[in-house]
Design a protein around this motif. Structure first.
Motif, PDB file in Angstrom:
ATOM      1  N   PHE A  85      20.336  -2.273   2.701  1.00  0.00           N
ATOM      2  CA  PHE A  85      19.359  -3.345   2.561  1.00  0.00           C
ATOM      3  C   PHE A  85      18.070  -2.805   1.951  1.00  0.00           C
ATOM      4  O   PHE A  85      17.620  -1.700   2.290  1.00  0.00           O
ATOM      5  CB  PHE A  85      19.015  -3.955   3.924  1.00  0.00           C
ATOM      6  CG  PHE A  85      20.043  -4.911   4.460  1.00  0.00           C
ATOM      7  CD1 PHE A  85      19.822  -6.285   4.417  1.00  0.00           C
ATOM      8  CD2 PHE A  85      21.226  -4.443   5.015  1.00  0.00           C
ATOM      9  CE1 PHE A  85      20.758  -7.172   4.924  1.00  0.00           C
ATOM     10  CE2 PHE A  85      22.172  -5.316   5.524  1.00  0.00           C
ATOM     11  CZ  PHE A  85      21.940  -6.689   5.477  1.00  0.00           C
TER      12      PHE A  85
ATOM     13  N   ALA B  98      16.077  -7.391   4.073  1.00  0.00           N
ATOM     14  CA  ALA B  98      15.771  -7.647   5.475  1.00  0.00           C
ATOM     15  C   ALA B  98      14.276  -7.520   5.691  1.00  0.00           C
ATOM     16  O   ALA B  98      13.648  -6.567   5.214  1.00  0.00           O
ATOM     17  CB  ALA B  98      16.512  -6.667   6.377  1.00  0.00           C
TER      18      ALA B  98
ATOM     19  N   LEU C  75      19.389  -0.837   8.959  1.00  0.00           N
ATOM     20  CA  LEU C  75      19.592  -1.717   7.805  1.00  0.00           C
ATOM     21  C   LEU C  75      19.457  -0.961   6.489  1.00  0.00           C
ATOM     22  O   LEU C  75      20.160  -1.261   5.521  1.00  0.00           O
ATOM     23  CB  LEU C  75      18.623  -2.886   7.885  1.00  0.00           C
ATOM     24  CG  LEU C  75      18.908  -3.851   9.050  1.00  0.00           C
ATOM     25  CD1 LEU C  75      17.755  -4.818   9.263  1.00  0.00           C
ATOM     26  CD2 LEU C  75      20.205  -4.627   8.820  1.00  0.00           C
TER      27      LEU C  75
ATOM     28  N   MET D 275      23.658  -5.168  16.498  1.00  0.00           N
ATOM     29  CA  MET D 275      24.385  -5.455  15.267  1.00  0.00           C
ATOM     30  C   MET D 275      25.854  -5.769  15.546  1.00  0.00           C
ATOM     31  O   MET D 275      26.451  -6.612  14.876  1.00  0.00           O
ATOM     32  CB  MET D 275      24.258  -4.271  14.307  1.00  0.00           C
ATOM     33  CG  MET D 275      22.829  -3.994  13.843  1.00  0.00           C
ATOM     34  SD  MET D 275      22.030  -5.410  13.045  1.00  0.00           S
ATOM     35  CE  MET D 275      22.979  -5.513  11.516  1.00  0.00           C
TER      36      MET D 275
ATOM     37  N   GLU E  46      22.618   0.641   5.769  1.00  0.00           N
ATOM     38  CA  GLU E  46      23.622  -0.316   5.311  1.00  0.00           C
ATOM     39  C   GLU E  46      23.331  -0.849   3.913  1.00  0.00           C
ATOM     40  O   GLU E  46      24.040  -1.729   3.418  1.00  0.00           O
ATOM     41  CB  GLU E  46      23.722  -1.475   6.306  1.00  0.00           C
ATOM     42  CG  GLU E  46      24.277  -1.053   7.657  1.00  0.00           C
ATOM     43  CD  GLU E  46      24.509  -2.223   8.593  1.00  0.00           C
ATOM     44  OE1 GLU E  46      24.294  -3.381   8.171  1.00  0.00           O
ATOM     45  OE2 GLU E  46      24.904  -1.987   9.745  1.00  0.00           O
TER      46      GLU E  46
END
Length: 249
Positions: free
Chosen positions: A26, A4, A21, A209, A24
């Protein structure tokens, strides 16, 4: 590992996107003008989440800065968050024209060019997401700032329709007043803003999100602001402008 790229990533909503992010899984490309703050943010994210963060110092109001980020996007990313932005103190037409043009370059030209730079890779991989941070101000007449954010909303909806692939999501995020550095750095007086209108950056990102996953093209976080936007559509534009001027940008 998905990647990202986030502009304006060292504070506020951009930093909240970076945290979300990273959590998660990334890997991140962090873009900001301040290389020192970028390095600090990357170190903190590495320590907390164990993810790698590439730092990319760039001023998106300059051709050199825009070209640098375009070049990185051409290498491919899975998510692009166009968050960089600012406000000018003062009202139109008292703001110097060079400051107004700089705002339009960051809010409009950068969003356009970085979106175009990211899309080819996303279309080739048949997946991806672009979040363009606008503002609730987009729905109300309030100088060049709100006009530029209205462009972001219209552009995001138009781009999503033109791309026409549900696997590539393009969304405008329209928060209200968020507790960040934005107003202080813009030299704006926030004393007249009611306390109940303030949102937290992490809550804004959480809502964004969720709306992105639902395939929405415009996200207005928080029921309070959803109601404000809905009521605003029923109010004459002249009255909108007076109310907006009374409570701030």
């Amino acid at each position: 590992m998905p990647t990202a790229l986030i502009t304006g990533a060292t504070s506020g909503i951009g930093a909240a996107f970076a945290r979300r992010l990273a959590a998660e899984g990334f890997s991140l490309v962090l873009v900001s003008r301040d290389e020192h703050r970028l390095a600090g943010a990357a170190g903190q994210l590495k320590l907390r989440y164990g993810v790698s963060s590439e730092v990319l110092p760039a001023d998106l109001a300059t051709e050199e800065g825009l070209a640098r980020v375009e070049s990185r996007l051409a290498e491919g990313v899975d998510v692009l968050v166009n968050n960089a932005g600012f406000g000018n103190p003062g009202r139109f037409p008292d703001v110097p024209v060079e400051d107004e043009v700089r705002m339009l370059k960051v809010h409009c030209e950068a969003v356009l060019r970085l979106t175009l730079a990211a899309l080819p890779g996303m279309r080739e991989r048949e997946r991806g997401a672009i979040i363009n941070v606008a503002s609730v101000a987009a729905f109300f007449p309030r100088g060049t700032y709100s006009a530029s954010k209205a462009w972001v909303v219209n552009f995001s909806e138009s781009a999503a329709a033109d791309v026409g692939d549900p696997r590539i999501r393009i969304m405008a995020l329209c928060p209200g007043f968020v507790r960040t550095e934005f107003h202080r750095r813009s030299g704006m007086d926030t004393a007249g803003i009611p306390g109940f209108l303030w949102l937290k950056a992490d809550d804004v990102v959480r809502a964004a999100m969720r709306d992105l996953a639902l395939g929405r093209r415009v996200s207005v976080p928080d029921p309070r602001y959803k109601a404000i936007v809905a009521i605003g559509r029923l109010v004459p534009r002249g009255l909108q402008a007076r109310v907006s001027a009374a409570i701030g940008r």
